[in-house]
Design a protein around this motif. Structure first.
Motif, PDB file in Angstrom:
ATOM      1  N   ALA A   1       0.845  -1.190  -0.172  1.00 25.37           N
ATOM      2  CA  ALA A   1      -0.009  -0.070  -0.075  1.00 25.37           C
ATOM      3  C   ALA A   1       0.712   1.070  -0.126  1.00 25.37           C
ATOM      4  O   ALA A   1       0.565   2.344   0.525  1.00 25.37           O
TER       5      ALA A   1
ATOM      6  N   VAL B   1      -2.917  -6.055   7.138  1.00 22.72           N
ATOM      7  CA  VAL B   1      -3.782  -5.791   5.992  1.00 22.72           C
ATOM      8  C   VAL B   1      -4.897  -6.517   6.094  1.00 22.72           C
ATOM      9  O   VAL B   1      -5.090  -7.626   6.615  1.00 22.72           O
TER      10      VAL B   1
ATOM     11  N   ASN C   1      -7.870  -8.512   1.169  1.00 24.59           N
ATOM     12  CA  ASN C   1      -7.488  -7.977  -0.206  1.00 24.59           C
ATOM     13  C   ASN C   1      -7.792  -6.142  -0.373  1.00 24.59           C
ATOM     14  O   ASN C   1      -8.135  -5.756   0.687  1.00 24.59           O
ATOM     15  N   GLY C   2      -7.450  -5.964  -1.489  1.00 26.99           N
ATOM     16  CA  GLY C   2      -7.599  -4.422  -1.768  1.00 26.99           C
ATOM     17  C   GLY C   2      -6.406  -3.709  -1.495  1.00 26.99           C
ATOM     18  O   GLY C   2      -6.528  -2.479  -1.940  1.00 26.99           O
ATOM     19  N   TRP C   3      -5.305  -4.339  -1.066  1.00 30.35           N
ATOM     20  CA  TRP C   3      -3.943  -3.396  -1.140  1.00 30.35           C
ATOM     21  C   TRP C   3      -3.297  -3.736  -2.319  1.00 30.35           C
ATOM     22  O   TRP C   3      -3.502  -4.626  -3.014  1.00 30.35           O
ATOM     23  N   THR C   4      -2.189  -2.893  -2.243  1.00 27.74           N
ATOM     24  CA  THR C   4      -1.192  -3.199  -3.391  1.00 27.74           C
ATOM     25  C   THR C   4       0.278  -3.540  -2.808  1.00 27.74           C
ATOM     26  O   THR C   4       0.416  -3.353  -1.576  1.00 27.74           O
TER      27      THR C   4
ATOM     28  N   ARG D   1      -2.231  -4.409  -7.470  1.00 27.79           N
ATOM     29  CA  ARG D   1      -3.080  -4.553  -6.498  1.00 27.79           C
ATOM     30  C   ARG D   1      -3.773  -6.049  -6.281  1.00 27.79           C
ATOM     31  O   ARG D   1      -3.983  -6.824  -7.055  1.00 27.79           O
TER      32      ARG D   1
ATOM     33  N   ALA E   1      -2.992   4.768   3.850  1.00 25.14           N
ATOM     34  CA  ALA E   1      -3.470   3.369   3.693  1.00 25.14           C
ATOM     35  C   ALA E   1      -4.541   2.859   4.425  1.00 25.14           C
ATOM     36  O   ALA E   1      -5.713   2.164   4.038  1.00 25.14           O
TER      37      ALA E   1
ATOM     38  N   ARG F   1      -7.903   4.254   2.815  1.00 24.16           N
ATOM     39  CA  ARG F   1      -8.032   3.712   1.701  1.00 24.16           C
ATOM     40  C   ARG F   1      -8.497   2.181   2.118  1.00 24.16           C
ATOM     41  O   ARG F   1      -8.708   1.460   1.012  1.00 24.16           O
TER      42      ARG F   1
ATOM     43  N   GLN G   1      -6.582  -0.129   2.970  1.00 22.29           N
ATOM     44  CA  GLN G   1      -5.567  -1.111   2.732  1.00 22.29           C
ATOM     45  C   GLN G   1      -4.696  -1.610   3.975  1.00 22.29           C
ATOM     46  O   GLN G   1      -3.741  -2.330   3.738  1.00 22.29           O
TER      47      GLN G   1
END
Lengths: 320, 593
Positions: B158, B176, B179-182, B236, B583, B586, B588
């Motif tokens: 993130a 985290v 999912n949804g994070w980078t 992502r 993060a 967002r 994340q």
């Protein structure tokens, strides 16, 4: 609940320790004491009552040996009484809140802490010798009739001392108090200006000294401050010098910076001078920057610093 | 470009399915379900045609070991077009933890940049740390080494800075959601990194739309590429991919275009899937977190007086029928007691200036909260808080905050309810929260800003307009209407633009800070329990519920959630939330347990 207090409008605080707004806390307070938290009582889920033993009454405690300071636990205020620590407390009267909430009068008087950053510093084992306490006592004495000349001289001396926090507070306080500034004499100003130009480590302090000397409109102050551009690379200093130049010399400030720029050999000198030039926000500065290579990062930064819409257009940052 | 023409799983779904099947079925040799090691890039270290004594470098998908007493020969590999490594006589060696060096033998015959190689079923030489022998994998074109392997400088999630992602001195482990994070990589090479062959694997079984992927599987085919440049890439984890709860280690590899590969770079995190209580902006009942900005508070008036080198601004009396915010705009000189009528669209100069302020305020808030499921509105949504300061998240569709005048305690720019993980909607317009006012307190900056010194940015901006500082208020110059309507573009027009923009941005920073508190910022403690709030050792100047990140922002800008704020730094171009706070906003990163 959380609070956000304000730092002085004039400088960045990035290089400072806590304590930079202590003077505002002292001035705004109804009582200034060295206190030690000795007990805590929960009034309800929203309010906690901290009992403070008075170690030293700087002013306003009214002879009480203990007081109660209100705290809001859900509000997570970033300044609240610290368990068993001796600290300087800048307090505002909270009797109206106490009355409305039916707090017991026997536990009074009631206060709340002011929110200015750094207004609750830790105090050493000997409060009388603590620099923050001495600063508070100096301001308290000033408010209660001490000679302005003596106060000003004491502040000027404090402004030159090694303690980073206190010298900054003293410098800023002198800047904000024109009546005290006027009591300083030539030798004191020479010393302060010399320190303003010579300081290279503590940029916040240097910037504050520059503001102080500029506020007094000392002869040659702008030229003296220009010399440090490049030696000090912090952009906040360059911005301050640019603003001072504009305030003291108007369009001429850009001319002075331009002359200095022509002799600048080092990259960092040039970058700082260009940034200060942009910060003058003058037409002369804009015209000069327009003639330079806008792909040069230092020129681009200077144009961004210049606040005219034409400058913003020149670097493609103009908003709506 | 010289290098591997690796089969792209994105372009060949069948390849994915096959490799997935192979991986899922693996597990022999004591591997415990981990994907087997495979060759991910290969490079011939020489020039011209390969000769005996030259070197071939094979980089593997994970750290590997060499089985003692074995050679790595044609029998272990699948080489295209009848190619051969020759009669290999020397045992292979490890050039790095995941790269094997083979000294080619007599009779070597392959064509760099054409011949492909993969591990074969006969491999008895290369195995992973769990003892699982490699087998299969995509055929890789053997490149010609450029002499320097690429390296991964950083891996994070993130975009969170190292100081805040658990790898810094402050410690902790980044937590985290599923999912949804980078996953974000930074890398370098002496020629160029082959961004199409970046590999990311996990230490755990990951659920995807193509089924469960065992540990060690290259997950890139299942991730969404956000960006991939010569120096950095970001992928992502989409909603179709879920990581299981618990500790995970991500392992990343990059190859250069010459066929050389990096060593694995890892990042450890903790996964804790969201539940409604912990997810800040759960969408079951509200599509987004809405904030209503309330400018209507009227509890006092203001006066100005003489002060050496400036002006003294004071509160006066009680409610007077004019919103405190509007009165402060008058003090600043952004509006006038005698506005120019019909400046734009039937609005007078005061209305135009105020509308422009609010537009710029909303723009700045949008900038600060970019990527977060948070919106700000000037129109009050339906529903009321009544006497409650907080209501359950599903009980009302918005939170609200007052943008108003003076605080209860001197020095406050704002006060808001702290709402860890944002399970409630909050009313930060209360004027008596057990004796305290909530909201944004613009009086604080106006009062201090009018004081000396005169060379501050505040004074130089508003001295032009504030009557108490000798300025001419917007609307008091007969041509201000044209300036506000953009039909006159002179120096004063520029100053008008700057004054409105600056005050709007400063207000936005304070508002973003206070709303941040009421959405869960900044929980004390290290990740995963907090967001490093009050860590005064690693982030000096922090305090309860706040974090100061001097080192993470350029001079002249600041973290929005710092415990205190300077006017000029608030306006800094890089002022914003720190990467961990962003993060969290967002969704994340998540804190708590």
């Amino acid at each position: 609940m959380r609070t956000l207090p304000l730092l002085s409008a004039l400088v960045a605080f990035s290089a400072l320790a806590c304590g930079q707004e202590l003077r505002r806390g002292i001035v705004d307070a109804d009582a200034v004491v060295v206190g030690r938290q000795i007990g805590k009582t929960e009034h309800d889920e929203n309010l906690t009552l901290h009992r403070l033993q008075i170690v030293l009454d700087v002013r306003g405690a009214g002879g009480n040996t203990a007081i109660t300071v209100l705290d809001w636990p859900k509000l997570g205020l970033h300044q609240r009484p610290m368990l068993r620590q001796s600290r300087l407390y800048c307090l505002q009267d909270a009797s109206a809140i106490a009355t409305r909430l039916n707090l017991p009068s026997a536990s009074g008087p009631y206060f709340k802490m002011v929110a200015w950053p750094g207004s609750n510093p830790l105090v050493g084992a000997e409060p009388q010798n603590d620099p923050a306490v001495r600063f508070a006592q100096l301001l308290a004495a000033s408010e209660s009739g001490a000679s302005p000349t003596e106060t000003a001289s004491a502040l000027a001396a404090m402004a030159l001392q090694p303690d980073a926090t206190l010298r900054l507070e003293a410098t800023k306080y002198l800047t904000e108090r024109g009546d005290l500034r006027s009591k300083l004499v030539g030798l004191q100003w020479n010393t302060l200006l010399a320190r303003a130009t010579g300081e290279v480590e503590d940029v916040a302090y240097k910037t504050a000294l520059a503001e102080l000397c500029a506020e007094q409109k000392l002869d040659g102050v702008f030229d003296a401050l220009i010399v440090s551009l490049g030696q000090v690379t912090d952009p906040e200093y360059a911005r301050t010098v640019g603003r001072i130049g504009r305030a003291l010399h108007g369009e001429q400030s850009a001319t002075k910076l331009g002359e200095r720029l022509r002799g600048a050999a080092r990259t960092e000198d040039r970058a700082a001078l260009l940034l200060a030039l942009g910060a003058t926000n003058t037409q002369t500065a804009f015209d000069a920057l327009q003639r330079m290579d806008k792909k040069d990062a230092a020129v681009e930064a200077a144009l961004k610093e210049h606040r005219s819409s034409r400058a913003r257009e020149a670097v493609g940052t103009k908003g709506k | 470009m010289i290098g591997t023409n690796q089969t792209s799983p994105q372009r060949f779904p069948a390849a994915i399915a096959l490799s997935t099947l192979l991986a899922a079925c693996g597990g022999g040799g004591g591997g415990g379900g981990n994907a087997r090691p495979t060759i991910v890039t290969a490079a011939f270290a020489g020039s011209g045609a390969p000769l005996a004594g030259d070197t071939l470098l094979l980089t593997f998908s994970e750290t590997v070991e060499l089985v003692g007493g074995t050679l790595l020969t044609d029998a272990d590999l699948v080489l295209s077009g009848g190619a051969s490594l020759g009669t290999v006589t020397q045992p292979p060696t490890l050039a790095s933890s995941n790269t094997v060096s083979i000294t080619l033998g007599s009779g070597v015959s392959f064509t760099p940049n054409s011949t492909t190689v993969a591990l074969g079923a006969g491999n008895d030489c290369v195995r992973d740390a769990s003892g699982q022998l490699g087998n299969g994998g995509t055929a890789i074109v053997i490149g010609t080494s450029d002499g320097s392997a690429p390296s991964i400088a950083n891996v994070t999630i993130a975009g969170v800075d190292d100081a805040l992602n658990g790898t810094g001195a402050a410690g902790g482990t980044l937590q985290v959601p599923a999912n949804g994070w980078t996953v974000d990589l930074a890398y370098s090479d002496n020629t160029a990194v082959d961004t199409g062959s970046i590999r990311i694997s996990a230490s755990v079984t990951v659920s995807t739309s193509s089924g469960s992927q065992p540990p060690g599987t290259n997950l890139v085919p299942f991730l969404t590429q956000v960006s991939a440049t010569s120096s950095a890439a970001s992928f992502r984890v989409p909603s179709t991919v879920s990581f299981p709860a618990g500790a995970i280690t991500l392992s990343c590899l990059v190859n250069d275009v010459s066929g050389l590969g990096s060593t694995p770079s890892t990042f450890t995190a903790t996964v804790l899937p969201f539940n409604d209580a912990r997810r800040p902006f759960e969408t079951t009942t509200n599509a987004s977190q809405v904030w209503y900005l309330d400018f209507s508070r009227d509890v006092e008036g203001y006066t100005t007086g003489l002060l050496t080198g400036g002006a003294l601004v004071s509160t006066s009396g009680g409610a007077n029928g004019t919103a405190d915010f509007d009165e402060l705009l008058r003090i600043l000189g952004l509006t006038s007691a005698s506005p120019i009528p019909n400046v734009q669209g039937g609005l007078n100069s005061n209305q135009v200036a105020t509308a422009r302020f609010k537009d710029e305020l909303l723009d700045a808030l949008e900038e600060f909260y970019v990527g977060a499921n948070v919106t700000f509105t000037l129109t009050q949504p339906s529903g009321s808080f009544g006497t409650s300061a907080s209501l359950a998240y599903n009980a009302i569709g918005y939170s609200q905050i007052a943008i108003a005048g003076a605080p209860t305690s001197a020095g406050q720019l704002g006060v808001a309810i702290f709402d860890p993980n944002n399970p409630t909607q909050n009313d930060d317009t209360k004027t008596d929260f057990s004796g305290l006012r909530l909201g944004v307190f613009l009086f604080t900056i106006v009062k201090s800003g009018f004081e000396p010194p005169s060379t501050t940015r505040f004074r130089q901006t508003f001295g032009t307009f504030a009557p108490a500082l000798g300025g001419v208020a917007i609307g008091n110059d007969t041509q201000d209407g044209q300036r506000l309507a953009d039909t006159l573009n002179d120096a004063r027009a520029t100053e008008i633009d700057a004054a409105i923009a600056d005050f709007a941005r400063f207000t936005a920073v304070v508002t973003a800070h206070e709303c941040g508190h009421s959405m869960g910022l900044v929980q004390n403690g290290a990740m995963p329990l907090g967001l490093y709030g009050n860590d005064t050792t690693n982030f000096p100047g922090s305090s309860d519920g706040h974090i100061r990140n001097t080192a993470l922002f350029p001079a002249g800008s600041t973290n929005i959630m710092s415990p205190s704020l300077g006017y000029s730094t608030a306006l800094g171009a890089s002022t914003g939330f720190n990467t961990l706070n962003l993060a969290y906003l967002r969704e994340q990163a998540t804190y708590g347990n």
